[in-house]
Motif scaffolding. Sequence first.
Motif, PDB file in Angstrom:
ATOM      1  N   ALA A 266      15.147  36.962  26.218  1.00  0.00           N
ATOM      2  CA  ALA A 266      16.125  37.095  27.304  1.00  0.00           C
ATOM      3  C   ALA A 266      16.676  35.715  27.692  1.00  0.00           C
ATOM      4  CB  ALA A 266      15.484  37.777  28.513  1.00  0.00           C
ATOM      5  N   TYR A 267      15.804  34.716  27.726  1.00  0.00           N
ATOM      6  CA  TYR A 267      16.226  33.343  28.053  1.00  0.00           C
ATOM      7  C   TYR A 267      17.226  32.853  27.004  1.00  0.00           C
ATOM      8  CZ  TYR A 267      15.316  28.309  29.173  1.00  0.00           C
ATOM      9  OH  TYR A 267      15.397  26.983  29.515  1.00  0.00           O
ATOM     10  N   MET A 268      16.882  33.035  25.723  1.00  0.00           N
ATOM     11  CA  MET A 268      17.816  32.632  24.662  1.00  0.00           C
ATOM     12  C   MET A 268      19.161  33.360  24.806  1.00  0.00           C
ATOM     13  SD  MET A 268      15.358  32.569  21.303  1.00  0.00           S
ATOM     14  CE  MET A 268      14.297  31.175  20.868  1.00  0.00           C
ATOM     15  N   LEU A 269      19.097  34.662  25.079  1.00  0.00           N
ATOM     16  CA  LEU A 269      20.346  35.429  25.182  1.00  0.00           C
ATOM     17  C   LEU A 269      21.230  34.895  26.313  1.00  0.00           C
ATOM     18  CD1 LEU A 269      22.019  37.831  24.122  1.00  0.00           C
ATOM     19  CD2 LEU A 269      20.792  39.290  25.767  1.00  0.00           C
ATOM     20  N   THR A 270      20.596  34.495  27.441  1.00  0.00           N
ATOM     21  CA  THR A 270      21.411  33.950  28.538  1.00  0.00           C
ATOM     22  C   THR A 270      22.055  32.628  28.148  1.00  0.00           C
ATOM     23  OG1 THR A 270      19.544  32.781  29.599  1.00  0.00           O
ATOM     24  CG2 THR A 270      19.988  35.050  30.306  1.00  0.00           C
ATOM     25  N   SER A 271      21.440  31.925  27.196  1.00  0.00           N
ATOM     26  CA  SER A 271      22.025  30.660  26.732  1.00  0.00           C
ATOM     27  C   SER A 271      23.224  30.907  25.817  1.00  0.00           C
ATOM     28  CB  SER A 271      20.958  29.840  25.996  1.00  0.00           C
ATOM     29  OG  SER A 271      21.326  28.483  25.882  1.00  0.00           O
ATOM     30  N   LEU A 272      23.279  32.093  25.211  1.00  0.00           N
ATOM     31  CA  LEU A 272      24.372  32.421  24.282  1.00  0.00           C
ATOM     32  C   LEU A 272      25.524  33.144  24.965  1.00  0.00           C
ATOM     33  CD1 LEU A 272      22.364  33.634  21.148  1.00  0.00           C
ATOM     34  CD2 LEU A 272      22.907  31.309  21.899  1.00  0.00           C
ATOM     35  N   VAL A 273      25.211  34.052  25.902  1.00  0.00           N
ATOM     36  CA  VAL A 273      26.271  34.883  26.488  1.00  0.00           C
ATOM     37  C   VAL A 273      26.260  34.870  28.013  1.00  0.00           C
ATOM     38  CG1 VAL A 273      26.371  36.369  24.462  1.00  0.00           C
ATOM     39  CG2 VAL A 273      24.900  37.025  26.386  1.00  0.00           C
ATOM     40  N   GLY A 274      25.368  34.083  28.621  1.00  0.00           N
ATOM     41  CA  GLY A 274      25.391  33.922  30.071  1.00  0.00           C
ATOM     42  C   GLY A 274      26.350  32.795  30.420  1.00  0.00           C
ATOM     43  N   GLN A 275      27.142  32.994  31.461  1.00  0.00           N
ATOM     44  CA  GLN A 275      28.142  31.998  31.847  1.00  0.00           C
ATOM     45  C   GLN A 275      27.821  31.513  33.254  1.00  0.00           C
ATOM     46  OE1 GLN A 275      30.096  31.355  29.334  1.00  0.00           O
ATOM     47  NE2 GLN A 275      29.796  33.230  28.134  1.00  0.00           N
ATOM     48  N   LEU A 276      27.322  30.281  33.359  1.00  0.00           N
ATOM     49  CA  LEU A 276      27.098  29.696  34.684  1.00  0.00           C
ATOM     50  C   LEU A 276      28.439  29.264  35.270  1.00  0.00           C
ATOM     51  CD1 LEU A 276      23.890  27.482  34.342  1.00  0.00           C
ATOM     52  CD2 LEU A 276      24.187  29.456  35.857  1.00  0.00           C
ATOM     53  N   ARG A 277      28.722  29.716  36.473  1.00  0.00           N
ATOM     54  CA  ARG A 277      29.996  29.361  37.124  1.00  0.00           C
ATOM     55  C   ARG A 277      29.732  28.825  38.518  1.00  0.00           C
ATOM     56  NH1 ARG A 277      32.760  35.043  35.468  1.00  0.00           N
ATOM     57  NH2 ARG A 277      32.769  34.647  33.223  1.00  0.00           N
ATOM     58  N   ILE A 278      30.518  27.848  38.898  1.00  0.00           N
ATOM     59  CA  ILE A 278      30.420  27.283  40.238  1.00  0.00           C
ATOM     60  C   ILE A 278      31.216  28.151  41.201  1.00  0.00           C
ATOM     61  CG2 ILE A 278      31.180  25.336  41.664  1.00  0.00           C
ATOM     62  CD1 ILE A 278      30.465  23.522  39.264  1.00  0.00           C
ATOM     63  N   SER A 279      30.576  28.509  42.330  1.00  0.00           N
ATOM     64  CA  SER A 279      31.319  29.185  43.394  1.00  0.00           C
ATOM     65  C   SER A 279      31.826  28.169  44.402  1.00  0.00           C
ATOM     66  CB  SER A 279      30.438  30.238  44.078  1.00  0.00           C
ATOM     67  OG  SER A 279      30.245  31.350  43.233  1.00  0.00           O
ATOM     68  N   GLN A 280      30.882  27.414  45.022  1.00  0.00           N
ATOM     69  CA  GLN A 280      31.311  26.408  45.998  1.00  0.00           C
ATOM     70  C   GLN A 280      30.293  25.284  46.049  1.00  0.00           C
ATOM     71  OE1 GLN A 280      29.745  25.660  49.002  1.00  0.00           O
ATOM     72  NE2 GLN A 280      28.138  27.209  48.718  1.00  0.00           N
ATOM     73  N   VAL A 281      30.767  24.103  46.447  1.00  0.00           N
ATOM     74  CA  VAL A 281      29.916  22.903  46.437  1.00  0.00           C
ATOM     75  C   VAL A 281      29.923  22.194  47.792  1.00  0.00           C
ATOM     76  CG1 VAL A 281      30.162  22.529  43.957  1.00  0.00           C
ATOM     77  CG2 VAL A 281      31.821  21.489  45.503  1.00  0.00           C
ATOM     78  N   VAL A 282      30.148  22.946  48.881  1.00  0.00           N
ATOM     79  CA  VAL A 282      30.424  22.296  50.171  1.00  0.00           C
ATOM     80  C   VAL A 282      29.775  22.934  51.394  1.00  0.00           C
ATOM     81  CG1 VAL A 282      32.651  21.413  49.362  1.00  0.00           C
ATOM     82  CG2 VAL A 282      32.572  23.655  50.448  1.00  0.00           C
ATOM     83  N   ASP A 283      28.980  23.995  51.307  1.00  0.00           N
ATOM     84  CA  ASP A 283      28.785  24.896  52.461  1.00  0.00           C
ATOM     85  C   ASP A 283      27.514  24.811  53.292  1.00  0.00           C
ATOM     86  OD1 ASP A 283      31.224  26.046  52.610  1.00  0.00           O
ATOM     87  OD2 ASP A 283      30.754  27.754  51.376  1.00  0.00           O
ATOM     88  N   PRO A 284      26.684  23.910  53.463  1.00  0.00           N
ATOM     89  CA  PRO A 284      26.408  22.767  52.607  1.00  0.00           C
ATOM     90  C   PRO A 284      25.436  23.114  51.487  1.00  0.00           C
ATOM     91  CG  PRO A 284      25.180  22.580  54.632  1.00  0.00           C
ATOM     92  CD  PRO A 284      25.958  23.855  54.724  1.00  0.00           C
ATOM     93  N   LEU A 285      24.809  24.305  51.510  1.00  0.00           N
ATOM     94  CA  LEU A 285      24.100  24.718  50.296  1.00  0.00           C
ATOM     95  C   LEU A 285      25.141  24.989  49.215  1.00  0.00           C
ATOM     96  CD1 LEU A 285      21.190  27.071  51.449  1.00  0.00           C
ATOM     97  CD2 LEU A 285      21.310  24.589  51.365  1.00  0.00           C
ATOM     98  N   MET A 286      24.697  24.921  47.966  1.00  0.00           N
ATOM     99  CA  MET A 286      25.575  25.101  46.810  1.00  0.00           C
ATOM    100  C   MET A 286      25.438  26.539  46.300  1.00  0.00           C
ATOM    101  SD  MET A 286      26.664  21.990  46.295  1.00  0.00           S
ATOM    102  CE  MET A 286      26.299  20.581  47.352  1.00  0.00           C
ATOM    103  N   THR A 287      26.529  27.112  45.836  1.00  0.00           N
ATOM    104  CA  THR A 287      26.482  28.484  45.320  1.00  0.00           C
ATOM    105  C   THR A 287      27.019  28.526  43.898  1.00  0.00           C
ATOM    106  OG1 THR A 287      26.825  29.352  47.559  1.00  0.00           O
ATOM    107  CG2 THR A 287      27.186  30.879  45.729  1.00  0.00           C
ATOM    108  N   VAL A 288      26.253  29.166  43.013  1.00  0.00           N
ATOM    109  CA  VAL A 288      26.716  29.413  41.645  1.00  0.00           C
ATOM    110  C   VAL A 288      26.540  30.897  41.343  1.00  0.00           C
ATOM    111  CG1 VAL A 288      25.939  27.112  40.927  1.00  0.00           C
ATOM    112  CG2 VAL A 288      24.519  29.100  40.423  1.00  0.00           C
ATOM    113  N   ARG A 289      27.090  31.301  40.218  1.00  0.00           N
ATOM    114  CA  ARG A 289      26.813  32.650  39.738  1.00  0.00           C
ATOM    115  C   ARG A 289      26.638  32.561  38.233  1.00  0.00           C
ATOM    116  NH1 ARG A 289      32.272  31.821  41.104  1.00  0.00           N
ATOM    117  NH2 ARG A 289      33.819  32.883  39.817  1.00  0.00           N
ATOM    118  N   MET A 290      25.795  33.440  37.675  1.00  0.00           N
ATOM    119  CA  MET A 290      25.663  33.502  36.229  1.00  0.00           C
ATOM    120  C   MET A 290      26.168  34.869  35.805  1.00  0.00           C
ATOM    121  SD  MET A 290      22.555  32.442  33.710  1.00  0.00           S
ATOM    122  CE  MET A 290      23.047  31.586  32.200  1.00  0.00           C
ATOM    123  N   ALA A 291      27.225  34.850  34.985  1.00  0.00           N
ATOM    124  CA  ALA A 291      27.897  36.091  34.591  1.00  0.00           C
ATOM    125  C   ALA A 291      27.466  36.503  33.202  1.00  0.00           C
ATOM    126  CB  ALA A 291      29.409  35.885  34.622  1.00  0.00           C
TER     127      ALA A 291
END
Lengths: 304, 304
Positions: A266-291
Amino acid sequence: MTLPEEHTVITADHVIYHFHPDLEAKWHVAPHEQVEIRCPDGVHGQIRTEQDRYVAVDYDHINDAVGPIHVAGAEPGDRLIFDIHDIQIPQDWGYVLVIPNFGLLQAKVQEARTKIVPIKDGCVHFDGMRIPLDPCIGTIGVATHEGRYNTVIPFDHGGNMDTTAIRAGARVHFPVNQPGGLIAMGDAKAVMGDGEVCGTGVGVPINIFAHFEVVKGGRLSRPVIETAGEWQFIASAETLEQACILANEDLIGALMRSKGLPWADAYMLTSLVGQLRISQVVDPLMTVRMAISKDYLPTLDKMA
Amino acid sequence: MTLPEEHTVITADHVIYHFHPDLEAKWHVAPHEQVEIRCPDGVHGQIRTEQDRYVAVDYDHINDAVGPIHVAGAEPGDRLIFDIHDIQIPQDWGYVLVIPNFGLLQAKVQEARTKIVPIKDGCVHFDGMRIPLDPCIGTIGVATHEGRYNTVIPFDHGGNMDTTAIRAGARVHFPVNQPGGLIAMGDAKAVMGDGEVCGTGVGVPINIFAHFEVVKGGRLSRPVIETAGEWQFIASAETLEQACILANEDLIGALMRSKGLPWADAYMLTSLVGQLRISQVVDPLMTVRMAISKDYLPTLDKMA
């Protein structure tokens, strides 16, 4: 789209500034009931001209969230789905702010700045450029299991996730921590980029047309966005790296649960088809999503 | 696509393991000369079966880069464009690695793991799933202005940026720090997600069909990817937040230079239409890119 003529209207007559376990329901709705939620802008109308400046983030009077809304049948351990049909902007202008001691490049900011931008013909007009509207909901969350979070803060209950993917057509899945879920939302943007680097998008009030669904059991650790083709696992933390770890772990957990994959696969698969995306970098915690495409993860639940 | 019959073939007869100011040219090409660059995989053929494990990142024998290639007319202060026509994979399998003390979730990794995945019918085959090929170049960089960087490290010269957007159809703009630019590349992946969380994509050898162009003057601080519709400003740093700051500053600089926007307006615009994207979180510096549509930034240079 055609909106249902009969629907329940929920207004800013009541807003909250904190998510916590003891929220008191102000509206009660049923699953699949059509609702219209009218949200003020993220500064509750305090900015109307370019002379109105925001000199510091006032954590007690910003990002107010309309609600709490109690959804019948949602119990702790369930999953609450917020299905967004449409988001309309009932105003022909919005604001963009630069706020001292806030935002990605705050070290370079000397003074507060406000820009008022016209909205017409489906676009924000900015210095002669036309930017197509793509409204999103900046703050949306549910009552917490424990802990009290200002609505400016994003965390496992949702909150100020400032995620562009929370837009019309998306279904946002929340953990239910308290009876009814007790969801509240606001802080909309007419358009925003991934990152929200200066600290705001184009702030506007919005009217959200939506319905709720309840999935018995199937509680998640953190909010998950469902689009037509993807699952997006959201996580917020003190650093982007920590948020990435949480989102990656949540996606791996879903792949193991749903498809029975061993952890390393599952870890390998997330490295191939998982997409880490930035949501926001200011709030002041940081938010990302993995698609991940639904091609690789058809359902969040155990597959038949 | 139809490839030109006559082209210059550049092979792995010579590779480098470091980018530095004193690289010695091994191939000489002219702008617009058609080249085919044949790159070994990122572990130079050390992994061939699932019994071949990679127990630690060996910084002296991994991510070797084919080159250096000298491009006629490229002088310090210029910009070197690498225009990628096509990337072909001359092999019917690839590897995915889990490496102890490497990767986003290394705290959970007990032992090295290797997975060999078949490639056929345009797809990687992984545990019964078909993942369409989308090859990218993991390591690509130029001789540095100063400083010596292992090819595993991404920095302002390029290097191990592991950026999915460096694929066929992209044009990658590099600063020229030394005469001829002295570019080298390798470490390809047949497919990879944004993040490269486990530390690899599907490692494969590749043949790259491309040409170079030189823009006199117009040197950039860091590499920039050009696609049909976007500019993507790449930055690498110790943390994702630091990389985001650099990428945002570079995009603001381009908006100020090209369109004459004041700093605060350019900053606001990047918050509305700039898209911060994660490239990789494992190398061990972090790489992000900030993308903008050419609708808002038609050219990197000063507009007429």
